[in-house]
Design an enzyme around this catalytic site. Sequence first.
Site, mmCIF file in Angstrom:
data_model
loop_
_atom_site.group_PDB
_atom_site.id
_atom_site.type_symbol
_atom_site.label_atom_id
_atom_site.label_comp_id
_atom_site.label_asym_id
_atom_site.label_seq_id
_atom_site.Cartn_x
_atom_site.Cartn_y
_atom_site.Cartn_z
ATOM 1 N N LYS A 141 0.951 -1.025 -0.147
ATOM 2 C CA LYS A 141 0.019 0.026 -0.022
ATOM 3 C C LYS A 141 0.879 1.169 0.055
ATOM 4 O O LYS A 141 1.816 1.331 0.559
ATOM 5 C CB LYS A 141 -1.025 0.035 1.049
ATOM 6 C CG LYS A 141 -1.901 1.030 1.097
ATOM 7 C CD LYS A 141 -3.024 0.940 2.301
ATOM 8 C CE LYS A 141 -4.064 2.070 2.484
ATOM 9 N NZ LYS A 141 -4.865 1.754 3.653
ATOM 10 N N SER B 276 -9.815 1.652 2.807
ATOM 11 C CA SER B 276 -8.860 2.597 2.058
ATOM 12 C C SER B 276 -7.766 1.980 1.276
ATOM 13 O O SER B 276 -7.003 2.451 0.397
ATOM 14 C CB SER B 276 -8.349 3.781 2.813
ATOM 15 O OG SER B 276 -7.331 3.160 3.665
ATOM 16 N N SER C 273 -10.174 -0.505 7.038
ATOM 17 C CA SER C 273 -9.481 -0.282 5.723
ATOM 18 C C SER C 273 -8.620 -1.647 5.023
ATOM 19 O O SER C 273 -8.647 -1.286 3.787
ATOM 20 C CB SER C 273 -8.564 0.790 5.832
ATOM 21 O OG SER C 273 -8.990 2.055 6.064
#
Length: 485
Positions: free
Chosen positions: A84, A159, A183
């Site tokens: 990420k 996210s 997330s």
Amino acid sequence: MAKGLGLLPGRLALNEAWKAFKANPAGHGNALALCETKASSNSSGKGLNYMSNSISVQKNSRPEVLPAPEEHKHACYGMPFAVKDNILSKEGSTSCASNILKNYAAPVDATAVSRLKARGCRIIGKTNMDEFGMGSFTTNSAYGNCLNPWDETRTAGGSSGGSAAAVADGAAMFALGSDTGGSVRLPASYCGVVGLKPSYGRVSRHGLVSYGSSLDCIGVLAPDCAIAAVVLDAIAGSDDMDSTTVTDRDFNSEESAILQNLTPYENLEGISIGLPKECNVSSLSTESRQAWMQAAHILELAGASVKPVSVPSLKAALPAYYVISAAEASSNLARYDGVRYGNHLIGQDICFEDTYEHLVTRVRTHGFGEEVQNRILAGSFALSSEHYGHFFTKAQQVRSRVFKEFDLLLSKECDFLLTPTALGPAPTLQEIKHMGVDGYGNDIMTVGPSLAGLPAVSVPTMHSDGLPLGVQLVGPRFEEVRLLC
């Protein structure tokens, strides 16, 4: 526990890179090349846009096969993985999907990344995300929307949407994400993969760009529980660079062996599963409720006892989470002033400043997106001397109650909790535009374990009209081995 739910076959079971790796895990060159091809064709606005930037192995002149004595090879050796965009890595940039950190080159690897690289894993790219982790749909990104591999008109979740989509689409064998209030688990449900949030303190946060420091966890997105367990074993453990890691709960050799060779419980007799009645909210879709009950039935057939339980403070967990996370974000993001961190040139062609205050105003106005600015303002409001007691203090009191109620349930009444992960299947991008503040409600099932620091895993259990749905299993703190089996 989670592995025993009997996952429906997802997209990754059929993708060519996974087949190539399973056919030749020792060489793994074909799998790496196939993953790189997928990653490069879905980055920087192309395809599903789940990669913020892809990384070529050839460009970085890394060896095709990393040398390692056979007896020292970890079970994750050779696996291509994605990271990420808010987790530091020397390869690629780490921008947190924000213009304020555009093209930022990290000088070090995050501890989780360095541990994976030391075990022979290969980074194939950084994944798209909501800016600084603030969002549930990966639509608040400087790189644009991340699309769902199952249906390109729908969100991948957030996210960590890019990480979930990359795994679902076969661009990575697994991916690292971050989980503050759901997330990792929410996009896992939307994309039909496994999403694991470890206990707070199990995995080092060193190298994870802070959003809400008391909530942030590095998590794992994987095609199944077995791979998630292998990755967790590789990245977990105390770290001198992060004082929040717990030093006396590292996996012992027996637990490590179980995680690297995960097999489901054959019989769940004696295991008690609680179904929190507070999760049966009116906004829960028929499909999610059906997936929840189906998972409970599967566990019952395996011998577990399933019963309704109550977590009364769960109703107040969502607003408490948003107050605490926004307050911590307003503090953490204060460092982006264009002097210490942040691109000091951004917006310079639009306005000129002659004071530090004007510099900060310009950098933050043009560097932060709308959602980040909103949460900084909300957090600053909650921390102000006038409103601190009314908002932040009360939110912390709710958090304390949530912690105590979860602890009591999981020590006295049941072994695990089973809940839906999301309110329904992945919404369309058009639906998200009209959600407004209702969009914050999508985290209602996931914020409780985050506030309590508990391990939780989202597991895909069924499909609805061609779209995956997940359920969430929550366990006692530091009981990831039992949770994943």
